[in-house]
Design a protein around this motif. Structure first.
Motif, PDB file in Angstrom:
ATOM      1  N   UNK A 252      -1.875   6.794 -13.465  1.00 57.10           N
ATOM      2  CA  UNK A 252      -0.798   6.343 -13.289  1.00 57.10           C
ATOM      3  C   UNK A 252      -0.752   4.976 -12.492  1.00 57.10           C
ATOM      4  N   UNK A 253       0.330   4.519 -13.004  1.00 57.57           N
ATOM      5  CA  UNK A 253       0.563   2.959 -12.541  1.00 57.57           C
ATOM      6  C   UNK A 253       1.751   2.685 -11.625  1.00 57.57           C
ATOM      7  N   UNK A 254       1.648   2.222 -10.443  1.00 56.24           N
ATOM      8  CA  UNK A 254       2.748   1.785  -9.606  1.00 56.24           C
ATOM      9  C   UNK A 254       2.289   0.472  -8.963  1.00 56.24           C
ATOM     10  N   UNK A 255       2.333  -0.791  -9.560  1.00 58.27           N
ATOM     11  CA  UNK A 255       1.538  -1.940  -8.952  1.00 58.27           C
ATOM     12  C   UNK A 255       2.651  -2.868  -8.646  1.00 58.27           C
ATOM     13  N   UNK A 256       2.362  -3.762  -7.337  1.00 56.40           N
ATOM     14  CA  UNK A 256       3.415  -4.692  -7.213  1.00 56.40           C
ATOM     15  C   UNK A 256       3.645  -5.885  -8.217  1.00 56.40           C
ATOM     16  N   UNK A 257       4.878  -6.284  -8.214  1.00 56.87           N
ATOM     17  CA  UNK A 257       5.116  -7.565  -8.781  1.00 56.87           C
ATOM     18  C   UNK A 257       4.916  -8.750  -8.128  1.00 56.87           C
ATOM     19  N   UNK A 258       4.750  -9.788  -8.640  1.00 59.31           N
ATOM     20  CA  UNK A 258       4.910 -10.997  -7.776  1.00 59.31           C
ATOM     21  C   UNK A 258       5.888 -11.279  -6.584  1.00 59.31           C
ATOM     22  N   UNK A 259       5.427 -11.993  -5.718  1.00 58.75           N
ATOM     23  CA  UNK A 259       6.498 -12.306  -4.513  1.00 58.75           C
ATOM     24  C   UNK A 259       7.552 -12.945  -5.166  1.00 58.75           C
ATOM     25  N   UNK A 260       8.828 -12.774  -4.592  1.00 58.70           N
ATOM     26  CA  UNK A 260       9.820 -13.531  -4.767  1.00 58.70           C
ATOM     27  C   UNK A 260      10.823 -12.668  -5.857  1.00 58.70           C
ATOM     28  N   UNK A 261      10.410 -11.539  -6.543  1.00 61.26           N
ATOM     29  CA  UNK A 261      11.029 -10.668  -7.318  1.00 61.26           C
ATOM     30  C   UNK A 261      11.923  -9.632  -6.387  1.00 61.26           C
TER      31      UNK A 261
END
Length: 499
Positions: A252-261
């Motif tokens: 199961x994947x729920x990962x953060x995207x880079x800052x600023x998105x």
């Protein structure tokens, strides 16, 4: 007419015999099932000789089981096998200590093969170079490299086996990743290792690295003396889909995207979904009679089916990138013993899943898609063509119409870096990178804005080490990897400028 005898190694769990070369290619093979063949010429998953050792078949003592067979002076079919225990093994120092069964001995030139045990987590294959001493019934020896031709002789092995629950260890490497092992009833989240109820071996490993040989979390499969792994009677009663589910790993994947998105109108900024993977280890060996000591053909590799449930949402104003190096999601280690009659051939794999998100300009992306496919990486050999990369890939992506706006591009990638080993040597590897890309362009010349959503993959395979264990000398081909690439437009409108 004299009969040519071969040294072969047999596990202590089996009744071993010496096999003369004249007996032909199938003298040691057991099991009536013929493997099916994939488009790459490697058999697909199906009935194979017994190989998956039950999780409860683990050794209770400190010593590992192994065996040696030496050639007999008398040309009889009965041969003369000797069971031994591998009391210690140091591959780097080329030393081992063996304990033969009562009244038996170990001689220079004997070939020893062992299934995985606590002294050789990846199994062992070596020749006795010299007997250096003995004490308390144990024999100290120096070791020398042995080849598959010396071990298997004239045989034909053509197998591809899905890893069973007890043969896999998984370690989450990023926050937001949960793991459900094959056959497990619950998941383990990164940062909170637990022991799920259900199938043995469903624990997320706490190993410090993806390395199968050095990880304390790897579940080594041992064959107790007097037993032999047998096919599961309950598994044979299951439907093909049910058997496939028992060997499928889910992340199961729920990962953060880079800052600023930023969040979109539909969702917070995120890359999430599910990654499923059914790893299969590939082993092929064929040698027929004759004066040539090299096999006619051979192969080693990793294959399997996969599916990615993509949920990519984000609004970008500028440039965003998780980094030039992909972020690791999870490490998967697995090991399978292919039994060639009584002889164990140990194939291991290490797979690291990664992700990366890149975007540039001003773009809004809301995409929910599902990608499924199959692949194989590794190396294959035949006498005419020599070593060649083993490569196979197919993929399809489906889903609802996305939202892609702006004047830029954004790409989400989920990759799998794989390495495959025969015993603890002979490495081959490959990278599978699956991507989903949204591109948009502002209106120009009075026309309407253009946009497109595409999906594709990149597959690269390489030989990492000289595969001397097959008895075949080759050049190191790391600098000349073989690559496959495919990209297909899923949705879109208008004409985009060249990328």
């Amino acid at each position: 007419m004299a009969v040519s005898w071969r040294r072969i190694a047999v596990p202590a769990a089996a009744v071993g015999v010496l096999v003369p070369a004249a007996l032909g290619a199938h003298a040691l093979l057991s099991g009536p099932d013929a493997p099916r063949t994939s488009s790459a010429g490697i058999p697909a998953t199906g009935p194979t000789a017994p190989g998956a050792v039950p999780d409860d078949a683990r050794a209770s003592g400190p010593e590992g089981t192994a065996a040696v067979a030496r050639p007999s002076d008398a040309p009889t079919r009965s041969g003369n096998s000797v069971s031994v225990q591998l009391s210690s093994y140091d591959a780097q120092r080329k030393q081992a200590e063996l304990k033969p069964s009562a009244g038996k001995t170990v001689r220079t030139g004997d070939v020893i093969a062992a299934a995985p045990n606590r002294h050789a987590p990846s199994g062992a294959l070596f020749k006795v170079g010299k007997v250096t001493g003995s004490r308390d019934g144990k024999v100290r020896v120096t070791t020398a490299p042995a080849t598959l031709s010396e071990l298997l002789g004239d045989q034909k092995v053509d197998q591809r086996a899905a890893l069973q629950p007890g043969e896999i260890s998984v370690r989450p490497l990023s926050s937001g990743v949960t793991v459900q092992k094959p056959g497990a009833g619950s998941a383990t989240e990164s940062g909170a290792p637990a022991t799920p109820s259900g199938s043995p071996g469903a624990t997320a490993s706490g190993s410090p690295s993806p390395s199968a040989s050095g990880s304390s979390g790897v579940r080594t499969q041992l064959v107790p003396s007097g037993t032999r792994p047998a096919p599961s009677s309950s598994g044979s009663a299951l439907s093909p889909d049910a058997r496939k589910a028992l060997t499928t790993l889910r992340l199961g994947v729920k990962v953060p995207l880079p800052k600023g998105i930023e969040a979109t109108g539909k969702s917070p900024a995120r890359l999430s979904g599910e990654v499923t993977f059914r790893p299969e280890l590939i082993f092929q060996y064929e040698k027929r009679g004759g004066l040539n000591l090299l096999p006619q053909r051979a192969a080693i590799g990793l294959g399997g089916s996969y599916a990615y449930g993509w949920q990519v949402h984000g609004k970008v104003r500028g440039t965003a990138d998780t980094g030039q190096v992909a972020v690791p999601l999870a490490a998967v280690t697995g090991r399978h013993v292919f039994w060639v009659g009584p002889v164990p051939v140990v194939v291991s794999t290490e797979v690291t899943f990664t992700y990366r998100f890149t975007a540039g300009g001003r773009i809004v992306l809301d995409a929910d898609q599902r990608t499924s496919g199959a692949f194989a990486v590794g190396a294959k050999y035949d006498r005419q063509g020599g070593w060649q990369p083993l490569h196979e890939a197919r993929q399809q992506t489906r889903g609802a119409a996305p939202r892609v706006e702006g004047a830029a591009s954004a790409t989400a990638r989920v990759g799998a870096h794989a390495q495959v080993f025969l015993y603890d040597t002979a490495g081959v590897g490959g990278d599978l990178s699956v991507h989903l890309t949204g591109r948009a362009a502002a209106a120009s010349g009075g026309g309407a804005p253009a946009w497109a959503l595409s999906a594709g993959y990149d597959l690269k395979t390489e030989l990492m080490l000289q595969l001397k264990i097959f008895g075949i000398q080759i050049a190191d081909l790391r600098t000349t990897p073989f690559a496959l690439h495919d990209e297909r437009k899923l949705f879109g409108r208008g004409k985009l400028p060249a990328a």
